[in-house]
Design a protein around this motif. Structure first.
Motif, PDB file in Angstrom:
ATOM      1  N   GLU A  77      30.240   3.636  -7.486  1.00 36.22           N
ATOM      2  CA  GLU A  77      30.035   3.991  -6.074  1.00 36.22           C
ATOM      3  C   GLU A  77      28.976   5.064  -5.889  1.00 36.22           C
ATOM      4  N   HIS A  78      28.382   5.550  -6.972  1.00 38.20           N
ATOM      5  CA  HIS A  78      27.384   6.611  -6.888  1.00 38.20           C
ATOM      6  C   HIS A  78      25.977   6.015  -6.761  1.00 38.20           C
ATOM      7  N   VAL A  79      25.208   6.571  -5.824  1.00 34.47           N
ATOM      8  CA  VAL A  79      23.836   6.129  -5.599  1.00 34.47           C
ATOM      9  C   VAL A  79      22.905   7.316  -5.819  1.00 34.47           C
ATOM     10  N   PHE A  80      22.047   7.230  -6.823  1.00 36.08           N
ATOM     11  CA  PHE A  80      21.112   8.299  -7.167  1.00 36.08           C
ATOM     12  C   PHE A  80      19.690   7.818  -6.874  1.00 36.08           C
ATOM     13  N   CYS A  81      18.987   8.524  -5.999  1.00 33.61           N
ATOM     14  CA  CYS A  81      17.645   8.123  -5.584  1.00 33.61           C
ATOM     15  C   CYS A  81      16.635   9.173  -6.027  1.00 33.61           C
TER      16      CYS A  81
ATOM     17  N   LEU B 131      20.435  15.389 -11.980  1.00 39.57           N
ATOM     18  CA  LEU B 131      21.460  14.492 -11.463  1.00 39.57           C
ATOM     19  C   LEU B 131      22.479  14.168 -12.562  1.00 39.57           C
ATOM     20  N   PRO B 132      23.772  14.103 -12.228  1.00 36.66           N
ATOM     21  CA  PRO B 132      24.821  13.885 -13.239  1.00 36.66           C
ATOM     22  C   PRO B 132      25.014  12.416 -13.584  1.00 36.66           C
ATOM     23  N   LEU B 133      23.979  11.771 -14.062  1.00 35.00           N
ATOM     24  CA  LEU B 133      24.023  10.338 -14.319  1.00 35.00           C
ATOM     25  C   LEU B 133      24.941   9.987 -15.491  1.00 35.00           C
ATOM     26  N   VAL B 134      24.835  10.744 -16.573  1.00 34.28           N
ATOM     27  CA  VAL B 134      25.659  10.450 -17.752  1.00 34.28           C
ATOM     28  C   VAL B 134      27.139  10.587 -17.413  1.00 34.28           C
ATOM     29  N   ALA B 135      27.493  11.644 -16.706  1.00 28.88           N
ATOM     30  CA  ALA B 135      28.892  11.845 -16.313  1.00 28.88           C
ATOM     31  C   ALA B 135      29.368  10.719 -15.410  1.00 28.88           C
ATOM     32  N   ALA B 136      28.513  10.256 -14.501  1.00 30.72           N
ATOM     33  CA  ALA B 136      28.898   9.167 -13.602  1.00 30.72           C
ATOM     34  C   ALA B 136      29.158   7.886 -14.382  1.00 30.72           C
ATOM     35  N   MET B 137      28.321   7.603 -15.386  1.00 30.19           N
ATOM     36  CA  MET B 137      28.543   6.408 -16.187  1.00 30.19           C
ATOM     37  C   MET B 137      29.822   6.541 -17.008  1.00 30.19           C
ATOM     38  N   ALA B 138      30.052   7.712 -17.580  1.00 33.05           N
ATOM     39  CA  ALA B 138      31.285   7.916 -18.338  1.00 33.05           C
ATOM     40  C   ALA B 138      32.513   7.781 -17.429  1.00 33.05           C
TER      41      ALA B 138
ATOM     42  N   GLU C 228       0.865  -1.182   0.000  1.00 31.67           N
ATOM     43  CA  GLU C 228       0.000   0.000   0.000  1.00 31.67           C
ATOM     44  C   GLU C 228       0.900   1.229   0.000  1.00 31.67           C
ATOM     45  N   LYS C 229       1.283   1.639  -1.180  1.00 31.67           N
ATOM     46  CA  LYS C 229       2.327   2.636  -1.337  1.00 31.67           C
ATOM     47  C   LYS C 229       1.755   4.040  -1.507  1.00 31.67           C
ATOM     48  N   VAL C 230       2.615   5.012  -1.217  1.00 28.49           N
ATOM     49  CA  VAL C 230       2.293   6.415  -1.475  1.00 28.49           C
ATOM     50  C   VAL C 230       3.164   6.964  -2.600  1.00 28.49           C
ATOM     51  N   ALA C 231       4.243   6.242  -2.927  1.00 25.74           N
ATOM     52  CA  ALA C 231       5.150   6.683  -3.991  1.00 25.74           C
ATOM     53  C   ALA C 231       6.064   5.528  -4.347  1.00 25.74           C
ATOM     54  N   ASP C 232       6.818   5.726  -5.411  1.00 23.87           N
ATOM     55  CA  ASP C 232       7.864   4.791  -5.816  1.00 23.87           C
ATOM     56  C   ASP C 232       9.206   5.498  -5.739  1.00 23.87           C
ATOM     57  N   VAL C 233      10.260   4.720  -5.704  1.00 22.89           N
ATOM     58  CA  VAL C 233      11.607   5.267  -5.780  1.00 22.89           C
ATOM     59  C   VAL C 233      12.404   4.449  -6.787  1.00 22.89           C
ATOM     60  N   ARG C 234      13.022   5.130  -7.732  1.00 20.71           N
ATOM     61  CA  ARG C 234      13.990   4.489  -8.629  1.00 20.71           C
ATOM     62  C   ARG C 234      15.383   4.852  -8.125  1.00 20.71           C
ATOM     63  N   VAL C 235      16.155   3.833  -7.810  1.00 20.39           N
ATOM     64  CA  VAL C 235      17.529   4.012  -7.358  1.00 20.39           C
ATOM     65  C   VAL C 235      18.459   3.516  -8.451  1.00 20.39           C
ATOM     66  N   THR C 236      19.312   4.398  -8.923  1.00 13.03           N
ATOM     67  CA  THR C 236      20.283   4.052  -9.957  1.00 13.03           C
ATOM     68  C   THR C 236      21.668   4.054  -9.328  1.00 13.03           C
ATOM     69  N   VAL C 237      22.306   2.899  -9.330  1.00 11.96           N
ATOM     70  CA  VAL C 237      23.650   2.768  -8.767  1.00 11.96           C
ATOM     71  C   VAL C 237      24.630   2.630  -9.917  1.00 11.96           C
TER      72      VAL C 237
END
Length: 317
Positions: A221-225, A301-308, A209-218
């Motif tokens: 060593e970077h964790v983006f929530c 969030l700097p996701l592309v830079a983190a992957m590079a 019975e949720k109020v929201a979702d969270v996508r966590v991209t690891v």
């Protein structure tokens, strides 16, 4: 002296996420060779020698040549499958098998290469029962889940744990009118379960019975929530209704995420959690090849830079 070793990007032709990462790497002066296994052998060639010093040789595309001893990292995304439509059925089946174990085996055996992620580890991690069991052992809350081909067991589970949702154990490709369709998550009632359940394996899970979702991209060593508010049971069904908020993970979550990725020997993972009214995070699933790039323009969030960064770094010895 600059490092001239290349990054191999293994994916299909239509992959906007890979396009962004390749653009970032090009901007840093990092050599990139992009290839799709579906191009083999008509537009992709391999010549690999295996000896006491490991694998040497080349992979050649129409525009690039990759030295197999000079690959710093391999970014395995979503390549198309091998296909030999010009061959008879049995010959095509033989050729596909040889390609998979030949080209695929070489690409999975590069020395001194960082895999994001290793294709064999992706295969291991794509089994949902394994993922749920690993999540529980790493300390995540996991909703009660049943995997069964027994209609009576399914009915009993719904009665005991309702409300219950049904999820596919994998994501098969369905086309309706030539359009690719996603098998949506849906709530299921006892009276909807019939003897057709006996036809294959099914996954039933207690609905959070949720109020929201969270996508966590690891990414390394970077964790983006990112919290996703939608009011939908399955937020993937209507991206136009989504709003995004960058959030911090609850205490213990980064350690559990790291333990989970270590369990499957992954450098990247896209995790989905449901947040209940008490603010608790419930593990739903993790995709070792999940999408993530659409979150950057929505959140900054700097996701592309983190992957590079991850692909550019030298692999650990």
């Amino acid at each position: 002296m600059s490092d001239t070793r290349s990054v191999l990007v293994v994916t299909g032709k239509d992959d906007p996420t890979a396009d962004l990462v390749i653009g970032e790497l090009h901007g840093r002066g990092v050599p990139v060779v992009r290839l799709d296994s579906g191009d083999f052998p008509h537009a992709l060639a391999i010549a690999a020698t295996i000896g006491s010093d490991g694998i040497t040789g080349t992979v050649t595309t129409p525009s690039r040549v990759a030295d197999l001893r000079g690959v710093r990292s391999l970014y395995y995304r979503r390549p198309s499958g091998f296909a030999f439509p010009h061959l008879a059925e049995q010959d095509a089946r033989f050729a596909v098998t040889q390609a998979r174990y030949g080209l695929g085996g070489v690409l999975a055996s590069l020395q001194g290469c960082r895999y994001v992620n290793h294709p064999h580890r992706i295969g291991d991690a794509e089994f949902k029962p394994s993922g749920l069991a690993a999540a529980a052992s790493c300390g995540f809350r996991v909703p009660p889940t049943l995997i069964t081909s027994d209609p009576e067991a399914a009915r009993a589970f719904v009665k005991d744990h309702g409300p219950v949702i049904y999820k596919p154990l994998s994501a098969p490709l369905y086309r309706i009118g030539g359009v690719s369709c996603t098998v949506a998550v849906g709530e299921v009632a006892v009276e909807e379960i019939d003897d057709a359940v006996a036809g294959t394996a099914h996954l039933f899970q207690q609905r959070v019975e949720k109020v929201a979702d969270v996508r966590v991209t690891v990414i390394g060593e970077h964790v983006f929530c990112v919290r996703i508010d939608s009011g939908l049971l399955d937020w993937r069904t209507d991206y136009g209704k989504l709003t995004y908020t960058v959030v911090r993970p609850p205490p213990g979550a980064p350690r559990a995420l790291s333990a989970y990725l270590d369990h499957f020997r992954l450098n990247f993972g896209a995790f989905d959690f449901a947040v209940d009214r008490r603010g608790r995070w419930w593990f739903l699933e993790r995709n070792p090849s999940g999408q993530w790039a659409w979150l950057e323009p929505e959140t900054g969030l700097p996701l592309v830079a983190a992957m590079a960064d991850l692909l550019q770094r030298r692999a650990e010895a």
